[in-house]
Scaffold this active site. Structure first.
Site, short mmCIF file in Angstrom:
data_model
loop_
_atom_site.label_atom_id
_atom_site.label_comp_id
_atom_site.label_asym_id
_atom_site.label_seq_id
_atom_site.Cartn_x
_atom_site.Cartn_y
_atom_site.Cartn_z
N LYS A 64 -4.90 9.77 3.28
CA LYS A 64 -5.51 8.88 4.26
C LYS A 64 -6.53 9.60 5.15
O LYS A 64 -6.30 10.74 5.56
CB LYS A 64 -4.39 8.27 5.11
CG LYS A 64 -4.81 7.33 6.20
CD LYS A 64 -5.72 6.21 5.72
CE LYS A 64 -5.14 5.42 4.58
NZ LYS A 64 -6.17 4.53 3.94
N GLN A 72 -1.82 2.30 9.97
CA GLN A 72 -0.54 2.40 9.23
C GLN A 72 0.48 3.24 10.00
O GLN A 72 1.69 3.00 9.89
CB GLN A 72 -0.78 3.03 7.84
CG GLN A 72 -1.53 2.14 6.86
CD GLN A 72 -3.03 2.40 6.90
OE1 GLN A 72 -3.59 2.78 7.91
NE2 GLN A 72 -3.69 2.17 5.77
N ARG A 78 0.86 -1.19 0.00
CA ARG A 78 0.00 0.00 0.00
C ARG A 78 0.89 1.23 0.00
O ARG A 78 2.10 1.13 0.08
CB ARG A 78 -1.02 -0.02 1.14
CG ARG A 78 -0.67 -0.69 2.41
CD ARG A 78 0.43 -0.02 3.21
NE ARG A 78 0.17 1.40 3.37
CZ ARG A 78 1.11 2.32 3.54
NH1 ARG A 78 2.39 1.98 3.59
NH2 ARG A 78 0.81 3.58 3.68
N ASP A 122 -2.53 10.78 -2.15
CA ASP A 122 -2.92 9.72 -3.08
C ASP A 122 -3.38 10.28 -4.42
O ASP A 122 -3.31 9.60 -5.45
CB ASP A 122 -4.01 8.85 -2.47
CG ASP A 122 -3.40 7.95 -1.41
OD1 ASP A 122 -3.11 8.44 -0.31
OD2 ASP A 122 -3.15 6.77 -1.72
O1 MRU Z 1 -4.59 3.02 2.27
P1 MRU Z 1 -3.12 3.26 2.13
O2 MRU Z 1 -2.32 2.72 3.27
O3 MRU Z 1 -2.60 2.84 0.80
O4 MRU Z 1 -3.00 4.85 2.20
C1 MRU Z 1 -1.72 5.44 2.07
C2 MRU Z 1 -1.74 6.89 2.23
O5 MRU Z 1 -2.78 7.52 2.36
C3 MRU Z 1 -0.43 7.59 2.15
O6 MRU Z 1 -0.42 8.72 2.98
C4 MRU Z 1 -0.23 8.05 0.70
O7 MRU Z 1 -0.34 6.98 -0.17
C5 MRU Z 1 1.03 8.73 0.48
S1 MRU Z 1 2.33 7.57 0.59
C6 MRU Z 1 3.72 7.83 0.08
#
Ligand code: MRU
Length: 346
Positions: free
Chosen positions: A259, A203, A62, A248
């Site tokens: 997130k 996370q 992820r 994202d």
């Molecule tokens: O659901 P996830 O764990 O994939 O979400 C990840 C995030 O929101 C991170 O903050 C985002 O991808 C930036 S990572 C370099």
């Protein structure tokens, strides 16, 4: 004799989410951290493709740039295993696998950037490998560059707050927001991190805390609900100077999906006058997306909210809303940090 081109070309010395060798795509299962380091190996057949798609869906891998990397690399492994396939079958198989991977997670635009890059390589396996490894190498280089740009914003002794996990395991390099901290510390600055645990999948608690401890970065873990208190009083009396978060998808007007909980953190930062920075490679900027309202937000299984690591924490039949991301309006973002430098959208 080696049949699969390795990625990275030179064996990495630090933490990494994945690598490719003769056996296929090796993927560190991030669901198992910090308790166990479990690696999966996915080969260049239909099973390897489907297993990688499921690993992305279930968050075994992820983080926006890493999702794109895993998808690109498994296609490269697959392409290199198709030596006896007709061109017609090759093209049909590639299309099918790209379509499947596109359906895994909707919000992180990096996935689609990586898949489009591989698709644009056509039907030549070598060109597909070049495209896939090119995406990963570019991301690793972007991590280093944006880390160095962001580090210039930090002074010796600063404490920064972050959410979710934005380190090496979320990218193909040193990380995005956490990469800024790593670069600043390499410059000799004593930087400490306050990490939000990041409900519901933790996370921050499981990955950011773990990666910081492994890298020798001082870290204090707080629950998401403690962010405003931490910004107002500073954990241990040390004031938080800046927030660095990943992204994202960044819309053309600067509205930023990250997130769930990031928006709340940005509101708290604004209230406390703490500058809020978004750190992301160019591949996260979706110029075709006009604003935050147009960003697709993934909604996930209610079980993730009703349970913690499989143990019930709420009535089994309670109604749940579980968006995996929220959108921080561009007005709350002090600046963006990408491989191109530090800039404002508003
Ligand atoms: O659901 P996830 O764990 O994939 O979400 C990840 C995030 O929101 C991170 O903050 C985002 O991808 C930036 S990572 C370099």
């Amino acid at each position: 004799m080696s049949t699969v081109r390795p990625w990275p070309a030179e064996k990495a010395t630090g933490l990494q989410a994945f690598f490719v060798d003769d056996d296929g795509l090796h993927l560190l299962d991030q669901r198992e951290l910090p308790l166990r380091e479990v690696w999966h190996i996915f080969g260049g057949d239909d099973d390897g493709l489907e297993s990688t798609a499921r690993a992305i869906e279930s968050l075994a891998v992820r983080g926006a740039p890493a999702i794109g990397g895993a998808a690109a690399l498994i296609l490269a492994v697959w392409a290199q295993a198709q030596s006896s396939t007709s061109k017609e079958h090759f093209v049909a198989g590639l299309q099918r696998h790209i379509t499947r991977l596109r359906r895994t997670r909707p919000t992180a635009v990096n996935l689609f950037v990586a898949l489009d890059r591989v698709a644009a390589a056509g039907s030549n396996p070598e060109a597909i490998v070049d495209a896939a490894y090119g995406y990963c190498n570019d991301d690793a280089a972007a991590c280093k560059a944006m880390g160095d740009h962001g580090a210039d914003l930090l002074n010796d002794g600063d404490v920064v707050v972050t959410i979710c996990h934005t380190g090496a395991l979320a990218t193909c390099g040193q990380g995005t927001a956490l990469g800024v901290v790593k670069s600043a510390r390499r410059q000799g600055k004593d930087i400490a991190v306050v990490a939000l645990e990041t409900r519901p999948l933790l996370q921050g608690a499981r990955l950011t805390a773990w990666e910081c401890l492994r890298e020798g970065i001082p870290v204090t873990l707080i629950t998401d609900g403690m962010a405003a208190a931490a910004l107002s009083r500073g954990p241990g009396g040390r004031r938080i100077r800046r927030a660095f978060v990943g992204a994202d998808r960044i819309a053309n007007n600067g509205d930023t999906a990250n997130k769930i909980g990031t928006f709340s953190l940005s509101v708290s930062c604004a209230h406390h006058g703490v500058p809020f920075h978004v750190v992301a490679p160019r591949s996260t900027f979706d110029d075709a997306c006009p604003d935050g309202a147009a960003i697709p937000i993934e909604e996930r299984d209610p079980l993730e909210v009703r349970t913690a690591r499989g143990t019930p924490t709420a009535p089994v039949d309670v109604s749940v809303w579980n968006p995996a991301f929220d959108v921080t309006p561009t007005s709350l973002i002090e600046s963006f940090v990408s491989e191109q430098g530090v800039f404002r959208r508003r």
